[in-house]
Write a protein that holds these residues in place. Sequence first.
Motif, PDB file in Angstrom:
ATOM      1  N   ALA A  31     -21.435   6.675   3.878  1.00 50.48           N
ATOM      2  CA  ALA A  31     -21.909   5.730   2.855  1.00 50.48           C
ATOM      3  C   ALA A  31     -20.886   5.586   1.734  1.00 50.48           C
ATOM      4  CB  ALA A  31     -23.255   6.192   2.298  1.00 50.48           C
ATOM      5  N   GLU A  32     -20.296   6.711   1.308  1.00 52.02           N
ATOM      6  CA  GLU A  32     -19.291   6.668   0.240  1.00 52.02           C
ATOM      7  C   GLU A  32     -18.066   5.865   0.677  1.00 52.02           C
ATOM      8  OE1 GLU A  32     -16.344   9.848  -1.845  1.00 52.02           O
ATOM      9  OE2 GLU A  32     -18.443  10.454  -1.663  1.00 52.02           O
ATOM     10  N   LEU A  33     -17.628   6.081   1.908  1.00 52.29           N
ATOM     11  CA  LEU A  33     -16.461   5.351   2.411  1.00 52.29           C
ATOM     12  C   LEU A  33     -16.752   3.859   2.543  1.00 52.29           C
ATOM     13  CD1 LEU A  33     -15.186   7.945   5.001  1.00 52.29           C
ATOM     14  CD2 LEU A  33     -13.926   7.128   3.001  1.00 52.29           C
ATOM     15  N   LYS A  34     -17.958   3.499   2.951  1.00 48.73           N
ATOM     16  CA  LYS A  34     -18.319   2.081   3.040  1.00 48.73           C
ATOM     17  C   LYS A  34     -18.287   1.427   1.657  1.00 48.73           C
ATOM     18  CE  LYS A  34     -21.019   2.195   7.294  1.00 48.73           C
ATOM     19  NZ  LYS A  34     -22.360   2.038   7.888  1.00 48.73           N
ATOM     20  N   LYS A  35     -18.753   2.168   0.667  1.00 52.62           N
ATOM     21  CA  LYS A  35     -18.714   1.657  -0.718  1.00 52.62           C
ATOM     22  C   LYS A  35     -17.262   1.449  -1.155  1.00 52.62           C
ATOM     23  CE  LYS A  35     -20.149   2.908  -5.389  1.00 52.62           C
ATOM     24  NZ  LYS A  35     -20.760   3.958  -6.221  1.00 52.62           N
ATOM     25  N   ARG A  36     -16.391   2.429  -0.868  1.00 54.88           N
ATOM     26  CA  ARG A  36     -14.978   2.318  -1.232  1.00 54.88           C
ATOM     27  C   ARG A  36     -14.307   1.176  -0.488  1.00 54.88           C
ATOM     28  NH1 ARG A  36     -16.511   4.505  -5.445  1.00 54.88           N
ATOM     29  NH2 ARG A  36     -16.750   6.745  -5.407  1.00 54.88           N
ATOM     30  N   LEU A  37     -14.664   0.997   0.770  1.00 54.97           N
ATOM     31  CA  LEU A  37     -14.096  -0.123   1.536  1.00 54.97           C
ATOM     32  C   LEU A  37     -14.510  -1.465   0.930  1.00 54.97           C
ATOM     33  CD1 LEU A  37     -14.431   1.264   5.140  1.00 54.97           C
ATOM     34  CD2 LEU A  37     -12.319   0.388   4.105  1.00 54.97           C
ATOM     35  N   GLY A  38     -15.730  -1.524   0.398  1.00 52.44           N
ATOM     36  CA  GLY A  38     -16.169  -2.750  -0.277  1.00 52.44           C
ATOM     37  C   GLY A  38     -15.317  -3.051  -1.503  1.00 52.44           C
ATOM     38  N   VAL A  39     -15.043  -2.011  -2.291  1.00 52.95           N
ATOM     39  CA  VAL A  39     -14.204  -2.173  -3.491  1.00 52.95           C
ATOM     40  C   VAL A  39     -12.790  -2.596  -3.090  1.00 52.95           C
ATOM     41  CG1 VAL A  39     -13.131  -0.951  -5.427  1.00 52.95           C
ATOM     42  CG2 VAL A  39     -15.538  -0.549  -4.881  1.00 52.95           C
ATOM     43  N   LEU A  40     -12.234  -1.912  -2.098  1.00 56.75           N
ATOM     44  CA  LEU A  40     -10.876  -2.248  -1.655  1.00 56.75           C
ATOM     45  C   LEU A  40     -10.813  -3.641  -1.050  1.00 56.75           C
ATOM     46  CD1 LEU A  40      -9.880   1.201  -0.126  1.00 56.75           C
ATOM     47  CD2 LEU A  40      -8.841   0.127  -2.130  1.00 56.75           C
ATOM     48  N   MET A  89      -6.498   3.584   5.902  1.00 57.41           N
ATOM     49  CA  MET A  89      -6.814   5.017   5.828  1.00 57.41           C
ATOM     50  C   MET A  89      -8.318   5.244   5.680  1.00 57.41           C
ATOM     51  SD  MET A  89      -3.717   6.784   3.729  1.00 57.41           S
ATOM     52  CE  MET A  89      -3.851   5.702   2.324  1.00 57.41           C
ATOM     53  N   ALA A  90      -8.976   4.410   4.867  1.00 60.96           N
ATOM     54  CA  ALA A  90     -10.419   4.559   4.682  1.00 60.96           C
ATOM     55  C   ALA A  90     -11.162   4.259   5.983  1.00 60.96           C
ATOM     56  CB  ALA A  90     -10.903   3.644   3.558  1.00 60.96           C
ATOM     57  N   LEU A  91     -10.671   3.302   6.759  1.00 58.68           N
ATOM     58  CA  LEU A  91     -11.295   3.007   8.052  1.00 58.68           C
ATOM     59  C   LEU A  91     -11.139   4.179   9.016  1.00 58.68           C
ATOM     60  CD1 LEU A  91     -10.304  -0.740   8.511  1.00 58.68           C
ATOM     61  CD2 LEU A  91     -12.632   0.179   8.243  1.00 58.68           C
ATOM     62  N   ASP A  92      -9.963   4.811   9.001  1.00 59.75           N
ATOM     63  CA  ASP A  92      -9.758   5.995   9.838  1.00 59.75           C
ATOM     64  C   ASP A  92     -10.725   7.107   9.437  1.00 59.75           C
ATOM     65  OD1 ASP A  92      -7.715   4.707  11.202  1.00 59.75           O
ATOM     66  OD2 ASP A  92      -6.103   5.703  10.067  1.00 59.75           O
ATOM     67  N   LEU A  93     -10.861   7.314   8.135  1.00 61.63           N
ATOM     68  CA  LEU A  93     -11.784   8.341   7.648  1.00 61.63           C
ATOM     69  C   LEU A  93     -13.228   7.987   7.981  1.00 61.63           C
ATOM     70  CD1 LEU A  93     -10.220   9.141   4.156  1.00 61.63           C
ATOM     71  CD2 LEU A  93     -10.222  10.616   6.179  1.00 61.63           C
TER      72      LEU A  93
END
Length: 141
Positions: free
Chosen positions: A115-124, A97-101
């Motif tokens: 940038a926020e989504l890339k940070k979240r993808l790193g955490v996930l 879902m984060a990749l889609d966003l």
Amino acid sequence: MSFCCGASMIGTNGTLKHFRTHIHNVPILFCPVCHRVEIHHGIENEYEILAEYAHGDGASEVDFLEYVEQDGLTLFENCVNNENEDPLDVVSNQIDMALDLLSFAAQIQDEAWTAELKKRLGVLGQRKMKLRQRRTSEGYC
């Protein structure tokens, strides 16, 4: 369905503290990225009433399910994930879902959101790696 920091929140039951009273089995939404917890919007009023009464009575612990009748299936039916799912599947779903966003954010050229989504993808991604390592060490494939 609730979203938090680029991830959909997971429906589950948890324990919340209201002053000195612990209230168990409260329907909540939990963010797998930042660990934010929200009371499920469908039972907020019932929770507040029970919490105030329990605190007023000086109860140290209360079970939400003993006082509030609910249908757990309908509360969490619009959640993308719930606590009964395999944690690795939940994280993989959150990554998808984060990749889609992220794709959409890049398309509309929203650099802050990207940038926020890339940070979240790193955490996930780190969480997924830890879950895989745990499975490997426990002998699961």
